[in-house]
Write a protein that holds these residues in place. Structure first.
Motif, PDB file in Angstrom:
ATOM      1  N   VAL A 202      13.800   8.415   5.634  1.00  0.00           N
ATOM      2  CA  VAL A 202      12.965   8.255   4.441  1.00  0.00           C
ATOM      3  C   VAL A 202      12.033   9.448   4.245  1.00  0.00           C
ATOM      4  N   THR A 203      11.732  10.162   5.331  1.00  0.00           N
ATOM      5  CA  THR A 203      10.789  11.272   5.220  1.00  0.00           C
ATOM      6  C   THR A 203      11.485  12.565   4.838  1.00  0.00           C
ATOM      7  N   TYR A 204      12.636  12.818   5.444  1.00  0.00           N
ATOM      8  CA  TYR A 204      13.310  14.102   5.249  1.00  0.00           C
ATOM      9  C   TYR A 204      14.725  13.974   4.697  1.00  0.00           C
ATOM     10  N   GLY A 205      15.369  12.842   4.908  1.00  0.00           N
ATOM     11  CA  GLY A 205      16.773  12.707   4.520  1.00  0.00           C
ATOM     12  C   GLY A 205      17.002  12.282   3.087  1.00  0.00           C
ATOM     13  N   GLY A 206      15.944  11.968   2.340  1.00  0.00           N
ATOM     14  CA  GLY A 206      16.118  11.587   0.944  1.00  0.00           C
ATOM     15  C   GLY A 206      16.570  10.147   0.746  1.00  0.00           C
ATOM     16  N   ARG A 207      16.640   9.349   1.814  1.00  0.00           N
ATOM     17  CA  ARG A 207      17.039   7.949   1.665  1.00  0.00           C
ATOM     18  C   ARG A 207      15.807   7.097   1.403  1.00  0.00           C
ATOM     19  N   PRO A 208      15.792   6.305   0.344  1.00  0.00           N
ATOM     20  CA  PRO A 208      14.593   5.497   0.058  1.00  0.00           C
ATOM     21  C   PRO A 208      14.411   4.387   1.083  1.00  0.00           C
ATOM     22  N   GLY A 209      13.166   4.130   1.403  1.00  0.00           N
ATOM     23  CA  GLY A 209      12.872   3.015   2.285  1.00  0.00           C
ATOM     24  C   GLY A 209      13.103   1.690   1.582  1.00  0.00           C
ATOM     25  N   ASP A 210      13.180   0.618   2.378  1.00  0.00           N
ATOM     26  CA  ASP A 210      13.404  -0.710   1.801  1.00  0.00           C
ATOM     27  C   ASP A 210      12.716  -1.742   2.697  1.00  0.00           C
ATOM     28  N   PRO A 211      12.603  -2.976   2.216  1.00  0.00           N
ATOM     29  CA  PRO A 211      11.911  -4.001   3.010  1.00  0.00           C
ATOM     30  C   PRO A 211      12.562  -4.251   4.368  1.00  0.00           C
ATOM     31  N   ARG A 212      13.895  -4.119   4.445  1.00  0.00           N
ATOM     32  CA  ARG A 212      14.556  -4.376   5.732  1.00  0.00           C
ATOM     33  C   ARG A 212      14.168  -3.346   6.780  1.00  0.00           C
ATOM     34  N   ALA A 213      14.147  -2.054   6.378  1.00  0.00           N
ATOM     35  CA  ALA A 213      13.740  -1.019   7.335  1.00  0.00           C
ATOM     36  C   ALA A 213      12.301  -1.244   7.776  1.00  0.00           C
ATOM     37  N   TYR A 214      11.445  -1.600   6.833  1.00  0.00           N
ATOM     38  CA  TYR A 214      10.045  -1.828   7.204  1.00  0.00           C
ATOM     39  C   TYR A 214       9.920  -3.020   8.136  1.00  0.00           C
ATOM     40  N   GLN A 215      10.701  -4.073   7.881  1.00  0.00           N
ATOM     41  CA  GLN A 215      10.615  -5.264   8.729  1.00  0.00           C
ATOM     42  C   GLN A 215      11.107  -4.953  10.138  1.00  0.00           C
ATOM     43  N   ARG A 216      12.143  -4.111  10.261  1.00  0.00           N
ATOM     44  CA  ARG A 216      12.617  -3.745  11.599  1.00  0.00           C
ATOM     45  C   ARG A 216      11.515  -3.050  12.389  1.00  0.00           C
ATOM     46  N   LEU A 217      10.808  -2.134  11.750  1.00  0.00           N
ATOM     47  CA  LEU A 217       9.731  -1.426  12.450  1.00  0.00           C
ATOM     48  C   LEU A 217       8.567  -2.360  12.751  1.00  0.00           C
ATOM     49  N   THR A 218       8.276  -3.284  11.844  1.00  0.00           N
ATOM     50  CA  THR A 218       7.185  -4.231  12.077  1.00  0.00           C
ATOM     51  C   THR A 218       7.499  -5.131  13.271  1.00  0.00           C
ATOM     52  N   ASP A 219       8.742  -5.639  13.320  1.00  0.00           N
ATOM     53  CA  ASP A 219       9.134  -6.488  14.454  1.00  0.00           C
ATOM     54  C   ASP A 219       9.083  -5.693  15.761  1.00  0.00           C
ATOM     55  N   LEU A 220       9.553  -4.437  15.715  1.00  0.00           N
ATOM     56  CA  LEU A 220       9.506  -3.616  16.925  1.00  0.00           C
ATOM     57  C   LEU A 220       8.070  -3.382  17.362  1.00  0.00           C
ATOM     58  N   ASP A 221       7.191  -3.123  16.430  1.00  0.00           N
ATOM     59  CA  ASP A 221       5.775  -2.889  16.763  1.00  0.00           C
ATOM     60  C   ASP A 221       5.186  -4.104  17.467  1.00  0.00           C
ATOM     61  N   ARG A 222       5.467  -5.282  16.935  1.00  0.00           N
ATOM     62  CA  ARG A 222       4.924  -6.502  17.540  1.00  0.00           C
ATOM     63  C   ARG A 222       5.552  -6.778  18.906  1.00  0.00           C
ATOM     64  N   ASP A 223       6.843  -6.532  19.047  1.00  0.00           N
ATOM     65  CA  ASP A 223       7.489  -6.765  20.351  1.00  0.00           C
ATOM     66  C   ASP A 223       6.976  -5.795  21.403  1.00  0.00           C
ATOM     67  N   LEU A 224       6.745  -4.549  21.012  1.00  0.00           N
ATOM     68  CA  LEU A 224       6.225  -3.574  21.966  1.00  0.00           C
ATOM     69  C   LEU A 224       4.833  -3.945  22.451  1.00  0.00           C
ATOM     70  N   GLU A 225       4.063  -4.561  21.589  1.00  0.00           N
ATOM     71  CA  GLU A 225       2.719  -4.981  21.986  1.00  0.00           C
ATOM     72  C   GLU A 225       2.774  -6.010  23.116  1.00  0.00           C
ATOM     73  N   ARG A 226       3.855  -6.782  23.173  1.00  0.00           N
ATOM     74  CA  ARG A 226       3.972  -7.844  24.186  1.00  0.00           C
ATOM     75  C   ARG A 226       4.812  -7.405  25.381  1.00  0.00           C
TER      76      ARG A 226
END
Length: 244
Positions: A202-226
């Protein structure tokens, strides 16, 4: 020569057309011709404009090339005339310029475009993981998925730095952070690499972000916290205890 050919030759010969015609006719080369000079010249031009007379003319491309090389010849002629030593001096100057360019190329190497993924992950003032998370949520609420994905990835990396699972290092890329964190948290290594890839896309490759990509990172962030890190010493001890 037939009559028409003699007339054309006489007309194109010059201003003494009448004399030539009279001489030709006096020899019995053809019937008397009484065509005035100007109409006869015009008839001759029309005759010579026929395609059969121009079959061997150069093509437009060839004429353009000839004009180009004539221009190059005039250009080098003018340059050699203004250069001390004439043509030899011009060749010396050209060889010197080529030598300088070759030396610079050898010294600096072939120019390479830096890969997009080599850009740094953090490009502004330092923020805490909580600040990056809040910014990510604000972007997601407005449907700005590119920025939301970027900020959530930054929150993940900053959180790992705050927990001393990653050494804070300016200039780190998302790929580097994902690979380094995967060695400390091997159970999430694949997800960390995938998160870095989402950030790069999304930053350099020109591919637009979407809710699924954001949700994957959000879930990973929460799992890493635990998740507790796997320490090298404890892992080695566990393997030795199991072996005994």
């Amino acid at each position: 020569m037939n009559g028409a050919g003699g007339v054309l030759t006489a007309v194109l010969a010059g201003p003494h057309t009448g004399t030539t015609l009279v001489a030709a006719l006096s020899r019995g080369d053809g019937p008397p011709v009484t065509v005035p000079r100007d109409p006869a010249r015009e008839a001759a031009r029309r005759e010579l404009a026929r395609r059969m007379y121009h079959e061997n003319d150069p093509s437009p491309v060839q004429r353009a090339l000839n004009a180009f090389w004539d221009w190059v010849d005039r250009l080098f002629g003018a340059a050699s005339a203004s250069t001390p030593g004439g043509t030899l001096g011009l060749l010396v100057v050209l060889l010197f310029v080529v030598g300088v360019v070759a030396a610079l190329w050898w010294r600096l190497g072939t120019p390479h475009r830096a890969p997009a993924s080599s850009a740094t992950l953090f490009d502004d003032r330092p923020k805490s993981a909580a600040e990056h998370r809040a910014t990510a949520e604000a972007h997601a609420a407005q449907g700005h998925w590119n920025q939301a994905v970027q900020e959530r990835m930054r929150a993940i990396v900053r959180s790992l730095e705050e927990r001393a699972l990653l050494d804070p290092r300016p200039g780190r890329t998302a790929d580097e952070a994902g690979a380094e964190a995967g060695r400390t948290l091997p159970s999430h290594a694949d997800r960390l690499v995938a998160a870095a890839r989402d950030f790069d896309d999304v930053t350099y490759g020109g591919r637009p972000g979407d809710p699924r990509a954001y949700q994957r990172l959000t879930d990973l962030d929460r799992d890493l916290e635990r998740t507790r890190p796997v320490l090298a010493g404890s892992a080695h001890g566990s393997r030795r205890g199991a072996a005994s």
